[in-house]
Design a protein around this motif. Structure first.
Motif: not given
Length: 239
Positions: A157-167, A190-202
């Protein structure tokens, strides 16, 4: 698509993370909870949706400030059905094994920004409760030399953490996720950082990403219980 809520802890409370600027993180204000206390915030998240996994980052430990707090123990007692993925700034295999021995029911996140070298990954090969977080800042990869060159050492399991996109509202880092997927095609990403809503989940699901770590979109109401239920359909339970 597996959605994993994030709680960032600083000074014993949950804080709102923004773009990796930790010195400016303030206690979270959210409609999901009465206070910024970890127990209240987790209870609020579970009232929104019956998550089975929650990610916990102890920022004080990650930045080597202070001693380990009992927060994780309290969370595990209060929420025994939750799988906690925890980043406490573990630096090497000795600390990792000690942590795993103390926390038999939790999963250890090894953040590359905290690791001293790549030896820990080789020494911990085969450990089922290990998650690797590949951390990226504004200047690129945060971590020891050699880790990006040795995907054979990476756990499943790998998280790809882009800190500049968090929040932020920047959206997931799809290009970097694709690069990591090319290096480790069999890993669960597993993505981390920047998710805006359900469209990004898709978008993430279409890119073959297994899951995503989320905080702001949940607290701001941009991801609803209906969105989460739709995303979870068909996704396997992580262990």
């Amino acid at each position: 698509m597996k959605v994993i809520p994030v709680i960032d802890l600083k000074g014993g409370v949950v804080v709102r993370a923004r773009q990796g600027l930790r010195e400016s993180y303030a206690p979270i204000s959210t409609s999901l909870a009465r206070t910024s206390g970890p127990l209240d915030v987790v209870a609020g998240l579970l009232a929104l949706y019956p998550f089975d996994t929650i990610y916990v980052a102890d920022l004080d430990r990650i930045e080597s400030h202070g001693k380990r707090r009992p927060t994780l123990d309290d969370l595990q007692i209060a929420f025994p059905g939750i799988d906690f993925w925890v980043d406490e700034g573990v630096r090497d295999a000795i600390e990792a094994r000690s942590w795993l021995d103390r926390n038999q029911n939790a999963h250890l996140v090894l953040g590359t920004e905290s690791l001293l070298n790549s030896k820990a990954l080789a020494e911990l090969a085969g450990e089922r409760r290990l998650v690797l977080s590949l951390d990226f800042g504004n200047q690129g990869f945060l971590g020891p030399e050699g880790i990006l060159d040795r995907p054979d050492l990476w756990p499943a399991r790998i998280i790809v953490m882009t800190l500049a996109r968090v929040g932020s509202d920047a959206g997931p880092d799809l290009d970097r996720l694709a690069q990591v997927a090319g290096c480790a095609p069999n890993a669960g990403l597993f993505a981390a950082g920047g998710l805006r809503g359900s469209s990004d989940l898709k978008r993430l699901e279409s890119a073959g990403v297994r899951g995503v770590l989320v905080a702001s979109a949940l607290h701001d109401g941009r991801l609803t219980g209906v969105d989460l239920a739709a995303a979870r359909q068909g996704a396997p339970k992580e262990k």
